[in-house]
Design a protein around this motif. Sequence first.
Motif, PDB file in Angstrom:
ATOM      1  N   ALA A   1      55.319  41.168  18.003  1.00 35.46           N
ATOM      2  CA  ALA A   1      54.082  41.867  17.635  1.00 35.46           C
ATOM      3  C   ALA A   1      53.986  43.266  18.257  1.00 35.46           C
ATOM      4  CB  ALA A   1      52.880  41.041  18.062  1.00 35.46           C
ATOM      5  N   TYR A   2      53.317  44.151  17.546  1.00 40.98           N
ATOM      6  CA  TYR A   2      53.042  45.502  18.049  1.00 40.98           C
ATOM      7  C   TYR A   2      51.617  45.482  18.616  1.00 40.98           C
ATOM      8  CZ  TYR A   2      57.175  46.997  15.431  1.00 40.98           C
ATOM      9  OH  TYR A   2      58.455  47.138  14.963  1.00 40.98           O
ATOM     10  N   ARG A   3      51.463  44.769  19.736  1.00 45.76           N
ATOM     11  CA  ARG A   3      50.107  44.549  20.256  1.00 45.76           C
ATOM     12  C   ARG A   3      49.412  45.834  20.644  1.00 45.76           C
ATOM     13  NH1 ARG A   3      49.789  39.713  24.545  1.00 45.76           N
ATOM     14  NH2 ARG A   3      47.680  40.598  24.768  1.00 45.76           N
ATOM     15  N   PHE A   4      50.199  46.838  21.059  1.00 47.18           N
ATOM     16  CA  PHE A   4      49.591  48.095  21.524  1.00 47.18           C
ATOM     17  C   PHE A   4      48.928  48.865  20.390  1.00 47.18           C
ATOM     18  CE2 PHE A   4      53.175  50.467  19.886  1.00 47.18           C
ATOM     19  CZ  PHE A   4      54.226  49.575  20.005  1.00 47.18           C
ATOM     20  N   GLU A   5      49.132  48.411  19.155  1.00 47.44           N
ATOM     21  CA  GLU A   5      48.437  49.057  18.036  1.00 47.44           C
ATOM     22  C   GLU A   5      47.056  48.462  17.844  1.00 47.44           C
ATOM     23  OE1 GLU A   5      50.779  48.802  14.502  1.00 47.44           O
ATOM     24  OE2 GLU A   5      51.941  50.580  15.037  1.00 47.44           O
ATOM     25  N   ASN A   6      46.828  47.308  18.448  1.00 48.20           N
ATOM     26  CA  ASN A   6      45.593  46.567  18.159  1.00 48.20           C
ATOM     27  C   ASN A   6      44.670  46.334  19.337  1.00 48.20           C
ATOM     28  OD1 ASN A   6      46.449  46.141  15.416  1.00 48.20           O
ATOM     29  ND2 ASN A   6      47.932  44.716  16.267  1.00 48.20           N
ATOM     30  N   GLU A   7      45.121  46.667  20.540  1.00 45.92           N
ATOM     31  CA  GLU A   7      44.235  46.478  21.687  1.00 45.92           C
ATOM     32  C   GLU A   7      44.521  47.565  22.715  1.00 45.92           C
ATOM     33  OE1 GLU A   7      45.430  42.913  24.159  1.00 45.92           O
ATOM     34  OE2 GLU A   7      46.754  42.608  22.445  1.00 45.92           O
ATOM     35  N   ARG A   8      43.608  47.693  23.659  1.00 46.59           N
ATOM     36  CA  ARG A   8      43.803  48.697  24.712  1.00 46.59           C
ATOM     37  C   ARG A   8      45.106  48.401  25.438  1.00 46.59           C
ATOM     38  NH1 ARG A   8      38.857  51.124  27.498  1.00 46.59           N
ATOM     39  NH2 ARG A   8      38.857  51.757  25.313  1.00 46.59           N
ATOM     40  N   SER A   9      45.951  49.423  25.550  1.00 38.27           N
ATOM     41  CA  SER A   9      47.295  49.170  26.049  1.00 38.27           C
ATOM     42  C   SER A   9      47.856  50.283  26.907  1.00 38.27           C
ATOM     43  CB  SER A   9      48.264  49.018  24.865  1.00 38.27           C
ATOM     44  OG  SER A   9      47.867  47.989  24.008  1.00 38.27           O
ATOM     45  N   VAL A  10      48.825  49.876  27.719  1.00 37.98           N
ATOM     46  CA  VAL A  10      49.684  50.832  28.399  1.00 37.98           C
ATOM     47  C   VAL A  10      51.084  50.602  27.854  1.00 37.98           C
ATOM     48  CG1 VAL A  10      50.701  51.540  30.588  1.00 37.98           C
ATOM     49  CG2 VAL A  10      48.334  50.770  30.522  1.00 37.98           C
ATOM     50  N   VAL A  11      51.744  51.662  27.440  1.00 41.04           N
ATOM     51  CA  VAL A  11      53.125  51.539  26.993  1.00 41.04           C
ATOM     52  C   VAL A  11      54.018  52.260  28.000  1.00 41.04           C
ATOM     53  CG1 VAL A  11      54.771  51.976  25.127  1.00 41.04           C
ATOM     54  CG2 VAL A  11      52.382  51.498  24.571  1.00 41.04           C
ATOM     55  N   LEU A  12      54.795  51.472  28.752  1.00 37.10           N
ATOM     56  CA  LEU A  12      55.743  52.069  29.695  1.00 37.10           C
ATOM     57  C   LEU A  12      57.035  52.341  28.937  1.00 37.10           C
ATOM     58  CD1 LEU A  12      55.599  49.815  32.901  1.00 37.10           C
ATOM     59  CD2 LEU A  12      54.643  52.091  32.610  1.00 37.10           C
TER      60      LEU A  12
ATOM     61  N   VAL B   1      44.491  45.307  30.714  1.00 41.65           N
ATOM     62  CA  VAL B   1      44.987  46.154  29.632  1.00 41.65           C
ATOM     63  C   VAL B   1      46.381  45.638  29.277  1.00 41.65           C
ATOM     64  CG1 VAL B   1      45.693  48.506  29.008  1.00 41.65           C
ATOM     65  CG2 VAL B   1      43.673  48.153  30.442  1.00 41.65           C
ATOM     66  N   TYR B   2      46.644  45.416  28.009  1.00 39.46           N
ATOM     67  CA  TYR B   2      47.956  44.896  27.589  1.00 39.46           C
ATOM     68  C   TYR B   2      49.066  45.876  27.977  1.00 39.46           C
ATOM     69  CZ  TYR B   2      51.973  43.737  24.816  1.00 39.46           C
ATOM     70  OH  TYR B   2      53.255  43.463  24.440  1.00 39.46           O
ATOM     71  N   ARG B   3      50.148  45.355  28.507  1.00 39.73           N
ATOM     72  CA  ARG B   3      51.248  46.222  28.918  1.00 39.73           C
ATOM     73  C   ARG B   3      52.518  45.973  28.094  1.00 39.73           C
ATOM     74  NH1 ARG B   3      51.950  45.664  34.929  1.00 39.73           N
ATOM     75  NH2 ARG B   3      49.708  45.451  34.675  1.00 39.73           N
TER      76      ARG B   3
ATOM     77  N   VAL C   1      46.668  59.012  25.676  1.00 41.46           N
ATOM     78  CA  VAL C   1      46.951  59.844  26.850  1.00 41.46           C
ATOM     79  C   VAL C   1      48.405  59.592  27.244  1.00 41.46           C
ATOM     80  CG1 VAL C   1      46.429  60.245  29.302  1.00 41.46           C
ATOM     81  CG2 VAL C   1      44.557  59.825  27.686  1.00 41.46           C
ATOM     82  N   ILE C   2      49.122  60.675  27.540  1.00 44.04           N
ATOM     83  CA  ILE C   2      50.507  60.539  28.004  1.00 44.04           C
ATOM     84  C   ILE C   2      50.563  60.837  29.505  1.00 44.04           C
ATOM     85  CG2 ILE C   2      52.861  61.465  27.881  1.00 44.04           C
ATOM     86  CD1 ILE C   2      52.376  62.306  25.039  1.00 44.04           C
ATOM     87  N   ALA C   3      51.287  59.990  30.240  1.00 46.94           N
ATOM     88  CA  ALA C   3      51.533  60.257  31.659  1.00 46.94           C
ATOM     89  C   ALA C   3      52.993  60.655  31.830  1.00 46.94           C
ATOM     90  CB  ALA C   3      51.230  59.008  32.489  1.00 46.94           C
ATOM     91  N   GLY C   4      53.215  61.843  32.356  1.00 43.66           N
ATOM     92  CA  GLY C   4      54.590  62.297  32.582  1.00 43.66           C
ATOM     93  C   GLY C   4      55.055  61.861  33.964  1.00 43.66           C
TER      94      GLY C   4
ATOM     95  N   ALA D   1      40.545  55.961  26.430  1.00 45.94           N
ATOM     96  CA  ALA D   1      41.769  55.978  25.619  1.00 45.94           C
ATOM     97  C   ALA D   1      42.117  54.587  25.098  1.00 45.94           C
ATOM     98  CB  ALA D   1      42.923  56.515  26.457  1.00 45.94           C
ATOM     99  N   ASP D   2      42.704  54.567  23.923  1.00 46.35           N
ATOM    100  CA  ASP D   2      43.203  53.303  23.369  1.00 46.35           C
ATOM    101  C   ASP D   2      44.582  52.991  23.931  1.00 46.35           C
ATOM    102  OD1 ASP D   2      41.063  52.771  21.379  1.00 46.35           O
ATOM    103  OD2 ASP D   2      41.743  54.708  20.592  1.00 46.35           O
ATOM    104  N   VAL D   3      45.409  54.030  24.022  1.00 47.21           N
ATOM    105  CA  VAL D   3      46.775  53.812  24.503  1.00 47.21           C
ATOM    106  C   VAL D   3      47.143  54.859  25.553  1.00 47.21           C
ATOM    107  CG1 VAL D   3      49.199  53.505  23.868  1.00 47.21           C
ATOM    108  CG2 VAL D   3      47.433  52.974  22.196  1.00 47.21           C
ATOM    109  N   LEU D   4      47.652  54.371  26.670  1.00 41.39           N
ATOM    110  CA  LEU D   4      48.218  55.255  27.695  1.00 41.39           C
ATOM    111  C   LEU D   4      49.735  55.069  27.649  1.00 41.39           C
ATOM    112  CD1 LEU D   4      48.212  57.025  30.300  1.00 41.39           C
ATOM    113  CD2 LEU D   4      47.739  54.930  31.599  1.00 41.39           C
ATOM    114  N   ILE D   5      50.451  56.149  27.318  1.00 36.42           N
ATOM    115  CA  ILE D   5      51.913  56.056  27.263  1.00 36.42           C
ATOM    116  C   ILE D   5      52.477  56.666  28.544  1.00 36.42           C
ATOM    117  CG2 ILE D   5      54.005  56.647  25.976  1.00 36.42           C
ATOM    118  CD1 ILE D   5      52.328  57.058  23.498  1.00 36.42           C
ATOM    119  N   VAL D   6      53.267  55.893  29.272  1.00 40.54           N
ATOM    120  CA  VAL D   6      53.815  56.375  30.539  1.00 40.54           C
ATOM    121  C   VAL D   6      55.313  56.624  30.395  1.00 40.54           C
ATOM    122  CG1 VAL D   6      54.080  55.909  33.008  1.00 40.54           C
ATOM    123  CG2 VAL D   6      52.078  55.009  31.788  1.00 40.54           C
ATOM    124  N   ASP D   7      55.686  57.894  30.538  1.00 40.57           N
ATOM    125  CA  ASP D   7      57.107  58.260  30.509  1.00 40.57           C
ATOM    126  C   ASP D   7      57.642  58.089  31.930  1.00 40.57           C
ATOM    127  OD1 ASP D   7      59.559  59.313  29.821  1.00 40.57           O
ATOM    128  OD2 ASP D   7      58.912  61.400  29.982  1.00 40.57           O
TER     129      ASP D   7
END
Length: 298
Positions: free
Chosen positions: A90-101, A215-217, A129-132, A180-186
């Motif tokens: 599943a692509y859960r980060f499309e449907n709930e508050r998420s952090v994508v590492l 928050v879903y990770r 939001v993107i975290a560098g 934010a809905d999604v926080l993407i961490v690079d």
Amino acid sequence: GRLVEGLTKTRDNIVSGIDSIFSGFSNIDDDFYEELEEILIMGDLGVHATEQILDTLRQKVKEQHIKEPHECKELLIESIKEQMQVEETAYRFENERSVVLVIGVNGVGKTTTVGKLAGKLKSQGKKVVIAGADTFRAAAGDQLKEWANRSGVDMIGGTEGADPGSVVYDATAAAKARNADVLIVDTAGRLHNKKNLMNELGKINRILEKEYPDVYRETLVVLDATTGQNALVQAKEFSEVAEITGIVLTKMDGTAKGGIAVAIQSELSVPVKYIGVGETIDDLQKFDPDEFVNALFD
Ligand code: GDP
């Protein structure tokens, strides 16, 4: 369509050989299986997946009393698809508050992937939001900033050598403030220093647990498809230091080594969630194994 075009070289690499054995052999015998095995391994499907696929095929051929090589092409396609099945896709980060590492070694296309993903989620109407947090390389932050601007999303960065943990801390504050809905961490991905990497990821995860709970990770590993078996090795190494929930295979456009998607999904039981098929913001596609295998044998 697009996927099929991008896979031309991979398809040529695998399917032309397969077609020649389906037409060149008059019996399904040991020689036939041996040649098929060689083609699959040369096509970067990996030894493990290839053995499993051939076992499944042998069984199907026996059960269905298939005699002619050309009759077992469909069975081969089925066997490859079965080998690519994984439980959680599943692509859960499309449907709930998420952090994508996002993890990956230099040069694989990590920054590009973060940028493309941010643009994709933003175009779905999400606040991103993107975290560098890959503060190891000076250029990484600048490049990411460009992508953030292009996608119209906010980016929280740090100076070169800054503590990735503090960048993530700041980013969680920004994500909360902006709802934010999604926080993407690079994140960094220095595989040659596994202990450091593990510590760094551990720290980031602890900060997220504390500052951004419930928050879903998602943890995506970015791999360069053009490196073939090396991508598989990297995937295994990352799985030793992180709980991977998905793979992104970049540079699938123009490589003959796309069969590596089968090897990775089969050996790690982790789904390939996206493939990169070019350098622009629209060149990140969701990966569907069945569609992929169909495209290969089209
Ligand atoms: P990083 O060091 O892992 O952050 O890698 P970059 O994101 O800087 O990408 C390295 C190079 O690969 C850049 O020139 C990108 O434009 C290119 N690249 C990234 N993804 C793809 C892809 O899917 N296809 C192609 N053809 N090039 C890509």
